[in-house]
Design a protein around this motif. Structure first.
Motif, PDB file in Angstrom:
ATOM      1  N   SER A  21     -22.615  13.916 -33.710  1.00 29.92           N
ATOM      2  CA  SER A  21     -21.944  13.302 -32.963  1.00 29.92           C
ATOM      3  C   SER A  21     -21.796  11.949 -33.031  1.00 29.92           C
ATOM      4  CB  SER A  21     -21.447  14.082 -31.862  1.00 29.92           C
ATOM      5  OG  SER A  21     -23.246  13.801 -30.916  1.00 29.92           O
ATOM      6  N   VAL A  22     -22.958  11.264 -32.539  1.00 28.90           N
ATOM      7  CA  VAL A  22     -23.192  10.541 -31.716  1.00 28.90           C
ATOM      8  C   VAL A  22     -22.887   9.242 -33.102  1.00 28.90           C
ATOM      9  CG1 VAL A  22     -24.389   8.047 -31.545  1.00 28.90           C
ATOM     10  CG2 VAL A  22     -24.607  10.727 -29.998  1.00 28.90           C
ATOM     11  N   ALA A  23     -23.151   9.538 -34.142  1.00 24.66           N
ATOM     12  CA  ALA A  23     -23.694   8.774 -35.927  1.00 24.66           C
ATOM     13  C   ALA A  23     -22.029   8.587 -35.825  1.00 24.66           C
ATOM     14  CB  ALA A  23     -23.934   9.109 -36.751  1.00 24.66           C
ATOM     15  N   ALA A  24     -21.231  10.009 -35.828  1.00 21.34           N
ATOM     16  CA  ALA A  24     -20.260   9.502 -36.360  1.00 21.34           C
ATOM     17  C   ALA A  24     -19.125   9.299 -35.800  1.00 21.34           C
ATOM     18  CB  ALA A  24     -19.554  11.583 -36.417  1.00 21.34           C
ATOM     19  N   GLN A  39     -24.015  24.261 -39.957  1.00 19.96           N
ATOM     20  CA  GLN A  39     -24.021  24.762 -40.439  1.00 19.96           C
ATOM     21  C   GLN A  39     -23.878  26.649 -39.525  1.00 19.96           C
ATOM     22  OE1 GLN A  39     -28.256  25.899 -40.905  1.00 19.96           O
ATOM     23  NE2 GLN A  39     -27.995  25.103 -38.878  1.00 19.96           N
ATOM     24  N   ASN A  40     -23.584  25.647 -38.005  1.00 22.61           N
ATOM     25  CA  ASN A  40     -23.252  27.452 -36.886  1.00 22.61           C
ATOM     26  C   ASN A  40     -21.749  26.884 -36.656  1.00 22.61           C
ATOM     27  OD1 ASN A  40     -25.676  27.938 -36.774  1.00 22.61           O
ATOM     28  ND2 ASN A  40     -26.272  26.067 -35.097  1.00 22.61           N
ATOM     29  N   ASP A  41     -20.808  27.801 -35.874  1.00 28.78           N
ATOM     30  CA  ASP A  41     -19.629  27.925 -35.512  1.00 28.78           C
ATOM     31  C   ASP A  41     -19.369  26.658 -34.737  1.00 28.78           C
ATOM     32  OD1 ASP A  41     -19.412  30.270 -37.648  1.00 28.78           O
ATOM     33  OD2 ASP A  41     -19.400  31.468 -35.051  1.00 28.78           O
ATOM     34  N   ARG A  42     -20.902  26.835 -33.707  1.00 28.92           N
ATOM     35  CA  ARG A  42     -20.213  25.530 -32.439  1.00 28.92           C
ATOM     36  C   ARG A  42     -21.136  24.232 -33.302  1.00 28.92           C
ATOM     37  NH1 ARG A  42     -19.405  27.790 -27.325  1.00 28.92           N
ATOM     38  NH2 ARG A  42     -21.078  27.006 -26.655  1.00 28.92           N
ATOM     39  N   PRO A  43     -20.716  23.120 -32.726  1.00 29.41           N
ATOM     40  CA  PRO A  43     -21.499  22.096 -32.852  1.00 29.41           C
ATOM     41  C   PRO A  43     -22.216  21.524 -32.003  1.00 29.41           C
ATOM     42  CG  PRO A  43     -19.628  21.221 -32.119  1.00 29.41           C
ATOM     43  CD  PRO A  43     -20.111  22.804 -31.979  1.00 29.41           C
ATOM     44  N   TYR A  44     -23.474  22.453 -31.780  1.00 24.18           N
ATOM     45  CA  TYR A  44     -23.944  21.857 -30.086  1.00 24.18           C
ATOM     46  C   TYR A  44     -25.198  22.251 -30.693  1.00 24.18           C
ATOM     47  CZ  TYR A  44     -19.690  23.181 -28.343  1.00 24.18           C
ATOM     48  OH  TYR A  44     -18.694  22.997 -27.435  1.00 24.18           O
ATOM     49  N   GLY A  45     -25.841  22.902 -32.087  1.00 27.62           N
ATOM     50  CA  GLY A  45     -27.942  22.685 -32.195  1.00 27.62           C
ATOM     51  C   GLY A  45     -28.595  23.165 -31.621  1.00 27.62           C
ATOM     52  N   GLN A  61     -22.591  20.105 -19.756  1.00 22.96           N
ATOM     53  CA  GLN A  61     -23.101  18.133 -19.636  1.00 22.96           C
ATOM     54  C   GLN A  61     -22.979  17.910 -20.885  1.00 22.96           C
ATOM     55  OE1 GLN A  61     -25.236  17.134 -17.144  1.00 22.96           O
ATOM     56  NE2 GLN A  61     -24.824  17.483 -15.068  1.00 22.96           N
ATOM     57  N   GLU A  62     -23.958  18.232 -22.112  1.00 21.05           N
ATOM     58  CA  GLU A  62     -24.506  18.351 -23.589  1.00 21.05           C
ATOM     59  C   GLU A  62     -23.003  18.599 -24.192  1.00 21.05           C
ATOM     60  OE1 GLU A  62     -26.482  15.753 -24.180  1.00 21.05           O
ATOM     61  OE2 GLU A  62     -27.008  15.925 -22.242  1.00 21.05           O
ATOM     62  N   TYR A  63     -22.715  19.628 -24.262  1.00 23.92           N
ATOM     63  CA  TYR A  63     -21.222  19.941 -24.674  1.00 23.92           C
ATOM     64  C   TYR A  63     -20.624  19.634 -23.833  1.00 23.92           C
ATOM     65  CZ  TYR A  63     -23.110  25.242 -25.054  1.00 23.92           C
ATOM     66  OH  TYR A  63     -24.557  26.183 -25.025  1.00 23.92           O
ATOM     67  N   ILE A  66     -20.253  15.787 -27.118  1.00 16.18           N
ATOM     68  CA  ILE A  66     -20.634  16.776 -27.880  1.00 16.18           C
ATOM     69  C   ILE A  66     -19.336  16.284 -28.146  1.00 16.18           C
ATOM     70  CG2 ILE A  66     -21.030  18.174 -30.039  1.00 16.18           C
ATOM     71  CD1 ILE A  66     -23.673  18.599 -28.552  1.00 16.18           C
ATOM     72  N   ASP A  67     -18.219  17.178 -27.693  1.00 16.29           N
ATOM     73  CA  ASP A  67     -16.706  17.494 -28.379  1.00 16.29           C
ATOM     74  C   ASP A  67     -15.958  16.130 -27.894  1.00 16.29           C
ATOM     75  OD1 ASP A  67     -17.333  20.356 -28.534  1.00 16.29           O
ATOM     76  OD2 ASP A  67     -16.686  20.679 -25.595  1.00 16.29           O
ATOM     77  N   GLU A  68     -16.081  15.499 -26.814  1.00 23.12           N
ATOM     78  CA  GLU A  68     -15.718  14.672 -26.584  1.00 23.12           C
ATOM     79  C   GLU A  68     -15.687  13.363 -27.478  1.00 23.12           C
ATOM     80  OE1 GLU A  68     -17.091  12.937 -22.774  1.00 23.12           O
ATOM     81  OE2 GLU A  68     -15.691  14.088 -21.584  1.00 23.12           O
ATOM     82  N   ARG A  69     -17.098  12.833 -28.787  1.00 26.11           N
ATOM     83  CA  ARG A  69     -17.428  12.431 -29.201  1.00 26.11           C
ATOM     84  C   ARG A  69     -17.072  13.226 -30.357  1.00 26.11           C
ATOM     85  NH1 ARG A  69     -23.510  13.625 -28.122  1.00 26.11           N
ATOM     86  NH2 ARG A  69     -23.928  12.101 -26.296  1.00 26.11           N
ATOM     87  N   LEU A  70     -17.107  13.991 -31.384  1.00 25.64           N
ATOM     88  CA  LEU A  70     -15.751  14.739 -32.229  1.00 25.64           C
ATOM     89  C   LEU A  70     -14.256  14.446 -32.239  1.00 25.64           C
ATOM     90  CD1 LEU A  70     -18.004  17.682 -32.801  1.00 25.64           C
ATOM     91  CD2 LEU A  70     -18.288  15.517 -33.943  1.00 25.64           C
ATOM     92  N   THR A  71     -14.130  14.720 -30.962  1.00 26.67           N
ATOM     93  CA  THR A  71     -11.966  14.231 -31.052  1.00 26.67           C
ATOM     94  C   THR A  71     -11.966  12.873 -30.760  1.00 26.67           C
ATOM     95  OG1 THR A  71     -12.704  15.706 -28.814  1.00 26.67           O
ATOM     96  CG2 THR A  71     -10.210  14.718 -29.055  1.00 26.67           C
ATOM     97  N   HIS A  72     -12.055  12.928 -31.874  1.00 21.51           N
ATOM     98  CA  HIS A  72     -11.460  10.965 -32.819  1.00 21.51           C
ATOM     99  C   HIS A  72     -10.568  11.668 -34.323  1.00 21.51           C
ATOM    100  CE1 HIS A  72     -11.290   7.909 -35.288  1.00 21.51           C
ATOM    101  NE2 HIS A  72     -11.956   7.187 -33.326  1.00 21.51           N
TER     102      HIS A  72
END
Length: 310
Positions: A21-24, A39-45, A61-63, A66-72
């Motif tokens: 998510s950081v790289a994205a 590979q999973n339903d959710r992006p949290y690894g 907090q980590e969820y 990640i959600d904020e990074r991917l919301t682009h």
């Protein structure tokens, strides 16, 4: 010139959790179109299943991060897609016309225990951290169909750092939850983790020693003050290094007091102890620590027997 005519870099990322998510987000902020396969339903690894369930606040907090990074608008999240099963690596790398392919698929494989032949005893006296934590997080779910583990009294945990503290806590919570239940006292994992085993037993007017358990044992090849439980700044001064050592020992002491596990420092695993076809412990050496250098002490070899090694 319209957007469709403008040259655009398209990057695929495999893995959507922290590094993915950081790289994205970095790439999307710089104008790239980014496809993120997960590979999973959710992006949290490993944030979702690498941390025991009691880390609720940290996990949320980590969820959120990640959600904020991917919301682009330039990031396209593709769940339930595994590299090598749903998408062919060679095709993705050579035929999709991508500008770049980034593998950010995490750290699901545990670091091997550096003991010759030990991995032959996986699930026969040896369990690694990742499957144990995953089981611990999901074992009470009705739909859980993965492997199941028994955590016996006297389980041996090998490692250092915060992950090892989490594992030895799991061991102790399993041991004491079982012992208290035999005494007719129901104790949930959250009760024992939040209050601590010693405090919970005191509130229930139970002497922990009367439960007759053998506490889990955590061993570490360096000194207690060397355990990576508190960070030091880059180019730390001698005073800062000393302060970090004091903090590390304090964190360990608090954890021991709260969860009642045993700890042995300066223990280096050397070989397996086997009976029949099952691992029943490790032969260890004491060590001498001088700065970053760790040396085994001649003649200090001895067995640490345990019904399970994690």
């Amino acid at each position: 010139m319209s957007d469709i005519e403008s040259p655009v870099h398209v990057v695929a990322i495999v893995g959507a959790a922290v590094s993915g998510s950081v790289a994205a987000r970095i790439l999307a902020d710089r104008g790239c179109e980014v496809i993120v396969f997960e590979q999973n339903d959710r992006p949290y690894g490993k944030i979702e299943d690498g941390l025991p369930r009691w880390h609720t606040k940290l996990r949320q907090q980590e969820y959120k991060k990640i959600d904020e990074r991917l919301t682009h608008p330039r990031i396209h999240f593709v769940p339930r897609t595994r590299l090598g099963r749903d998408v062919d690596f060679e095709s993705l790398a050579t035929s999709w016309g991508l500008s770049a392919l980034l593998l950010a698929n995490g750290a699901w494989r545990d670091r091997p225990l550096d003991v010759p032949g030990v991995d032959a005893y996986v699930d026969r006296g040896l369990v690694y951290q990742n499957p144990l934590v995953y089981w611990f997080n999901h074992k009470n779910e009705h739909a859980y169909a993965g492997p199941r583990y028994e955590v016996p009294d006297g389980t041996l945990c090998v490692g250092g750092g915060l992950a090892s503290i989490d594992v030895i806590k799991i061991i102790q919570l399993e041991i004491y939850e079982r012992a208290l239940r035999k005494r007719g006292i129901e104790a949930t994992m959250l009760d024992l983790e939040h209050e601590g085993i010693a405090t919970f037993c005191k509130k229930k007017d139970v002497d922990p020693k009367s439960l007759g358990v053998t506490d889990g044992l955590l061993i570490y090849r360096r000194r207690a003050e060397d355990m990576p439980l508190a960070e030091t700044p880059a180019n730390a001064t001698p005073e800062q290094l000393k302060k970090a050592e004091v903090v590390r020992k304090k964190i360990l002491e608090i954890a021991q007091r709260k969860f009642m596990f045993r700890f042995q420092e300066r223990r280096l695993s050397k070989s397996v102890v086997v009976e029949g076809e099952r691992l029943v412990g490790l032969t260890v050496l004491e060590t001498r620590v001088e700065g970053r250098k760790v040396e085994s002490v001649a003649g200090s070899e001895h067995d640490l027997r345990a019904p399970l090694v994690v």
